[in-house]
Design a protein around this motif. Structure first.
Motif, PDB file in Angstrom:
ATOM      1  N   LEU A  81     125.524 132.548  23.109  1.00 53.06           N
ATOM      2  CA  LEU A  81     126.607 131.798  23.758  1.00 53.06           C
ATOM      3  C   LEU A  81     127.521 132.728  24.547  1.00 53.06           C
ATOM      4  CD1 LEU A  81     127.581 129.276  20.913  1.00 53.06           C
ATOM      5  CD2 LEU A  81     126.435 128.743  23.073  1.00 53.06           C
ATOM      6  N   HIS A  82     127.777 133.901  23.956  1.00 51.02           N
ATOM      7  CA  HIS A  82     128.622 134.878  24.651  1.00 51.02           C
ATOM      8  C   HIS A  82     127.954 135.337  25.943  1.00 51.02           C
ATOM      9  CE1 HIS A  82     131.524 138.070  25.225  1.00 51.02           C
ATOM     10  NE2 HIS A  82     130.550 138.959  25.292  1.00 51.02           N
ATOM     11  N   ASN A  83     126.646 135.602  25.877  1.00 50.63           N
ATOM     12  CA  ASN A  83     125.920 136.024  27.070  1.00 50.63           C
ATOM     13  C   ASN A  83     125.904 134.914  28.119  1.00 50.63           C
ATOM     14  OD1 ASN A  83     125.329 138.545  25.983  1.00 50.63           O
ATOM     15  ND2 ASN A  83     123.392 137.876  25.101  1.00 50.63           N
ATOM     16  N   MET A  84     125.742 133.659  27.654  1.00 53.30           N
ATOM     17  CA  MET A  84     125.772 132.531  28.585  1.00 53.30           C
ATOM     18  C   MET A  84     127.145 132.414  29.237  1.00 53.30           C
ATOM     19  SD  MET A  84     123.639 129.627  26.468  1.00 53.30           S
ATOM     20  CE  MET A  84     124.073 128.356  27.648  1.00 53.30           C
ATOM     21  N   HIS A  85     128.188 132.642  28.431  1.00 56.02           N
ATOM     22  CA  HIS A  85     129.546 132.585  28.970  1.00 56.02           C
ATOM     23  C   HIS A  85     129.749 133.665  30.035  1.00 56.02           C
ATOM     24  CE1 HIS A  85     133.854 131.973  29.152  1.00 56.02           C
ATOM     25  NE2 HIS A  85     134.072 133.232  28.826  1.00 56.02           N
ATOM     26  N   LEU A  86     129.256 134.876  29.745  1.00 51.31           N
ATOM     27  CA  LEU A  86     129.367 135.954  30.733  1.00 51.31           C
ATOM     28  C   LEU A  86     128.587 135.622  31.998  1.00 51.31           C
ATOM     29  CD1 LEU A  86     129.032 139.156  28.497  1.00 51.31           C
ATOM     30  CD2 LEU A  86     131.115 138.173  29.470  1.00 51.31           C
ATOM     31  N   SER A  87     127.395 135.023  31.804  1.00 52.99           N
ATOM     32  CA  SER A  87     126.585 134.638  32.972  1.00 52.99           C
ATOM     33  C   SER A  87     127.305 133.589  33.803  1.00 52.99           C
ATOM     34  CB  SER A  87     125.221 134.111  32.512  1.00 52.99           C
ATOM     35  OG  SER A  87     124.495 135.108  31.827  1.00 52.99           O
ATOM     36  N   ASN A  88     127.942 132.627  33.113  1.00 52.05           N
ATOM     37  CA  ASN A  88     128.685 131.587  33.827  1.00 52.05           C
ATOM     38  C   ASN A  88     129.857 132.186  34.599  1.00 52.05           C
ATOM     39  OD1 ASN A  88     127.029 129.510  32.980  1.00 52.05           O
ATOM     40  ND2 ASN A  88     128.260 129.047  31.169  1.00 52.05           N
ATOM     41  N   LEU A  89     130.543 133.152  33.958  1.00 49.91           N
ATOM     42  CA  LEU A  89     131.658 133.800  34.639  1.00 49.91           C
ATOM     43  C   LEU A  89     131.175 134.547  35.884  1.00 49.91           C
ATOM     44  CD1 LEU A  89     133.761 135.257  31.663  1.00 49.91           C
ATOM     45  CD2 LEU A  89     134.288 133.265  33.081  1.00 49.91           C
ATOM     46  N   GLN A  90     130.038 135.234  35.742  1.00 47.25           N
ATOM     47  CA  GLN A  90     129.487 135.954  36.890  1.00 47.25           C
ATOM     48  C   GLN A  90     129.061 134.987  37.984  1.00 47.25           C
ATOM     49  OE1 GLN A  90     126.347 138.343  35.231  1.00 47.25           O
ATOM     50  NE2 GLN A  90     127.735 139.898  34.425  1.00 47.25           N
ATOM     51  N   LEU A  91     128.482 133.840  37.561  1.00 47.39           N
ATOM     52  CA  LEU A  91     128.070 132.842  38.544  1.00 47.39           C
ATOM     53  C   LEU A  91     129.282 132.267  39.272  1.00 47.39           C
ATOM     54  CD1 LEU A  91     125.846 131.117  39.799  1.00 47.39           C
ATOM     55  CD2 LEU A  91     126.090 129.512  37.889  1.00 47.39           C
ATOM     56  N   GLU A  92     130.334 131.946  38.500  1.00 45.97           N
ATOM     57  CA  GLU A  92     131.555 131.418  39.117  1.00 45.97           C
ATOM     58  C   GLU A  92     132.161 132.442  40.078  1.00 45.97           C
ATOM     59  OE1 GLU A  92     134.101 130.346  35.919  1.00 45.97           O
ATOM     60  OE2 GLU A  92     132.920 128.596  35.312  1.00 45.97           O
ATOM     61  N   LYS A  93     132.141 133.706  39.645  1.00 49.17           N
ATOM     62  CA  LYS A  93     132.661 134.764  40.509  1.00 49.17           C
ATOM     63  C   LYS A  93     131.845 134.874  41.790  1.00 49.17           C
ATOM     64  CE  LYS A  93     133.898 139.676  40.486  1.00 49.17           C
ATOM     65  NZ  LYS A  93     133.889 140.933  39.689  1.00 49.17           N
ATOM     66  N   GLY A  94     130.503 134.753  41.643  1.00 49.52           N
ATOM     67  CA  GLY A  94     129.630 134.802  42.815  1.00 49.52           C
ATOM     68  C   GLY A  94     129.879 133.634  43.759  1.00 49.52           C
ATOM     69  N   ILE A  95     130.121 132.437  43.176  1.00 47.16           N
ATOM     70  CA  ILE A  95     130.396 131.257  44.000  1.00 47.16           C
ATOM     71  C   ILE A  95     131.703 131.436  44.756  1.00 47.16           C
ATOM     72  CG2 ILE A  95     130.958 128.799  43.911  1.00 47.16           C
ATOM     73  CD1 ILE A  95     128.998 128.545  41.582  1.00 47.16           C
ATOM     74  N   GLU A  96     132.728 131.928  44.044  1.00 49.76           N
ATOM     75  CA  GLU A  96     134.016 132.156  44.693  1.00 49.76           C
ATOM     76  C   GLU A  96     133.889 133.189  45.816  1.00 49.76           C
ATOM     77  OE1 GLU A  96     136.858 130.571  44.329  1.00 49.76           O
ATOM     78  OE2 GLU A  96     135.856 129.229  42.907  1.00 49.76           O
ATOM     79  N   GLU A  97     133.107 134.235  45.568  1.00 50.06           N
ATOM     80  CA  GLU A  97     132.908 135.259  46.587  1.00 50.06           C
ATOM     81  C   GLU A  97     132.168 134.687  47.788  1.00 50.06           C
ATOM     82  OE1 GLU A  97     133.054 139.143  48.310  1.00 50.06           O
ATOM     83  OE2 GLU A  97     134.193 138.096  46.760  1.00 50.06           O
ATOM     84  N   ALA A  98     131.162 133.830  47.512  1.00 50.49           N
ATOM     85  CA  ALA A  98     130.414 133.191  48.600  1.00 50.49           C
ATOM     86  C   ALA A  98     131.327 132.287  49.424  1.00 50.49           C
ATOM     87  CB  ALA A  98     129.243 132.395  48.031  1.00 50.49           C
ATOM     88  N   LYS A  99     132.220 131.544  48.734  1.00 52.39           N
ATOM     89  CA  LYS A  99     133.169 130.688  49.452  1.00 52.39           C
ATOM     90  C   LYS A  99     134.096 131.523  50.331  1.00 52.39           C
ATOM     91  CE  LYS A  99     133.377 126.876  46.105  1.00 52.39           C
ATOM     92  NZ  LYS A  99     134.242 126.146  45.144  1.00 52.39           N
ATOM     93  N   ARG A 100     134.573 132.651  49.752  1.00 55.82           N
ATOM     94  CA  ARG A 100     135.471 133.509  50.514  1.00 55.82           C
ATOM     95  C   ARG A 100     134.785 134.064  51.758  1.00 55.82           C
ATOM     96  NH1 ARG A 100     136.500 138.669  51.287  1.00 55.82           N
ATOM     97  NH2 ARG A 100     134.799 139.326  49.905  1.00 55.82           N
TER      98      ARG A 100
END
Length: 211
Positions: free
Chosen positions: A100-119
């Motif tokens: 679950l912790h690894n999934m949470h980290l993956s989700n955070l990285q994905l969200e960060k990637g999405i935000e970076e893509a939007k920027r």
């Protein structure tokens, strides 16, 4: 560290030690350790996971020689199984929590990637808009002098000129018309990028256009 003890534990049976000092010579390390903590007798049974010993549970007596009965051995087996189940369940829970912790980290990285893509998309859109605006202004600034050259050279061709003067004036007029067409094409490309290009219906002579 304790070969005699581990050999007995590895059998899976209950190990009876009614009197620690009477253990064989090969159990000398075990005798010394048990004597230091004040244990005189005991029974022990190994805890196994995937057929490998990972620990043990024991009942100990500290004052006198004791022969442990069958009921006490059965109780030890129950405690051993309870401990094994607890350890197994704890490891499963820890593994699930780690996943679950690894999934949470993956989700955070994905969200960060999405935000970076939007920027980056916003920056690209802004840059594209600025480029289109610059091209549009440039075309506007070029169009007026080019049209002036085109008009003035055309009017000049209507006057009486020497042959060499007429040729030079005609070259200027032709060049102005070509430049005006290029400015129009660049402006159309800019409008196409911004979605502001207006299509005009007109007749087309296909054979002449192809040539």
């Amino acid at each position: 560290v304790f070969p005699f003890w581990m050999t007995q534990i590895a059998t899976g049976n209950v190990m009876h030690i009614p009197d620690v000092p009477s253990l064989p010579d090969e159990a000398e390390p075990e005798k010394q350790l048990l004597a230091e903590v004040g244990i005189r007798s005991g029974i022990a049974r190994g805890i196994f996971e995937k057929n490998l010993p990972i620990g043990f549970v024991s009942f100990c007596g500290s004052r006198e020689i004791r022969y442990w009965d069958e009921l006490e051995a059965d109780l030890l087996c129950v405690f051993t199984e309870m401990t094994r189940h607890y350890i197994t369940r704890k490891r499963v829970i820890e593994s699930q929590e780690a996943e679950l912790h690894n999934m949470h980290l993956s989700n955070l990285q994905l969200e960060k990637g999405i935000e970076e893509a939007k920027r980056l998309a916003l920056e690209a859109a802004f840059a594209n808009s600025s480029k289109s605006e610059f091209i549009s202004k440039l075309c506007y600034e070029l169009k007026s002098p080019v049209n002036g050259i085109n008009i003035f050279s055309g009017d000049l061709l209507k006057t009486e000129l020497k042959e060499d003067q007429r040729q030079l004036t005609q070259s200027v007029n032709d060049s102005a018309q070509v430049l005006s067409k290029m400015v129009d094409d660049i402006n159309d490309y800019s409008r196409l990028e911004t979605g502001n290009l207006d299509l005009v219906k007109s007749c087309l002579n296909l054979p002449i256009t192809i040539r």
